[in-house]
Design an enzyme around this catalytic site. Structure first.
Site, mmCIF file in Angstrom:
data_model
loop_
_atom_site.group_PDB
_atom_site.id
_atom_site.type_symbol
_atom_site.label_atom_id
_atom_site.label_comp_id
_atom_site.label_asym_id
_atom_site.label_seq_id
_atom_site.Cartn_x
_atom_site.Cartn_y
_atom_site.Cartn_z
ATOM 1 C CG ASN A 154 -13.572 17.836 11.466
ATOM 2 O OD1 ASN A 154 -13.956 16.977 12.415
ATOM 3 N ND2 ASN A 154 -12.437 18.103 11.515
ATOM 4 N NE ARG A 155 -21.211 15.061 9.409
ATOM 5 C CZ ARG A 155 -21.347 14.108 8.635
ATOM 6 N NH1 ARG A 155 -20.719 14.375 7.318
ATOM 7 N NH2 ARG A 155 -21.718 12.815 8.841
#
Ligand code: PMT
Length: 215
Positions: free
Chosen positions: A22-23
């Site tokens: 994820n980011r």
């Protein structure tokens, strides 16, 4: 005070060259660790893969997957002496590929269906599985119903405080240098800490949670 912090994403392998993630940049968790060390606390930071430079004085524990983060946090929580405060800022993947291919997956059909299975919940294991009795802080990354969702996580995971951030915004949350958070307490009380750099926000959070944990 002995403080355990988690930061960054986890990386869930699919084959030798690909993974799901994820980011999360790790900035929020690293800023918390830096702020805590600056106040003279003993900090263990369990970090997923990020490209940040650890602060001197922070005891680093690098992991990749959610299962590795779960195991490292378990060991540290059961350590002697155990942490008195734990802050979970990591963005742990809820699912991982059920099968990790030994070789690079080749292009074949036009579509490819991935089967995922649940990862362990690191924060959710603190009270039951790890027997943690200290002050427990979770983060909540939400795109809607910020407070209601954070309150639900607070109860379900046995937290003393949940720090909720709206991750649908581009200027705060994941992978930005600033954040704005809502503190959610078990009483239902909430307090907004307005947008500011993750460093100044981290100092404010550490000041408050150390005070709450010391009561
Ligand atoms: O890293 P940055 O780019 O600086 O961004 C910061 C952040 C947005 C990642 C951070 O502020 C944040 O919100 N962290 C939590 C992200 C998240 O995964 O939230 P969640 O609502 O999905 O999870 C709730 C809580 O359970 C979190 O404390 C999380 O660490 C924990 N969790 C979740 C799933 C899981 N399997 N194990 C967990 O421990």
């Amino acid at each position: 005070m002995k403080i355990l912090i988690t930061a960054g994403p986890t990386r869930e392998p699919l084959d030798p060259v690909r993974y799901l993630t994820n980011r999360s940049s790790g900035r929020m968790g690293y800023a918390l660790a830096e702020a805590a060390v600056a106040e003279g606390h003993l900090v263990d930071l369990v970090s997923g893969p990020v490209s940040l430079i650890p602060t001197d004085g922070v005891k680093m524990h690098f992991v990749e997957t959610a299962q590795q983060m779960w195991e490292k946090v378990r060991q540290l929580t059961l350590g002697e002496p155990p942490p008195q405060l734990a802050i979970h800022a990591a963005a742990v993947a809820d699912y991982r590929p059920k099968v990790v291919a030994e070789q690079k997956i080749k292009k074949q059909a036009d579509t490819l269906i991935l089967e995922l299975e649940r990862n362990p919940d690191v924060l959710g294991s603190m009270r039951g599985a790890f027997g943690f009795t200290g002050y427990l802080v979770g983060f909540a990354a939400e795109t809607q119903n910020l407070v209601a969702n954070a309150q639900e996580k607070l109860k379900r995971k046995g937290c003393d405080l949940v720090i909720a951030n709206d991750v649908s915004r581009k200027d705060t949350g994941f992978d930005s240098t600033e954040n704005e958070v809502m503190l959610c307490l078990p009483s239902g009380e909430t307090e907004l800490i307005p947008k500011q750099s993750k460093q100044t926000l981290a100092r404010e959070i550490i000041r408050r949670v150390v005070a709450l944990a010391s009561q």
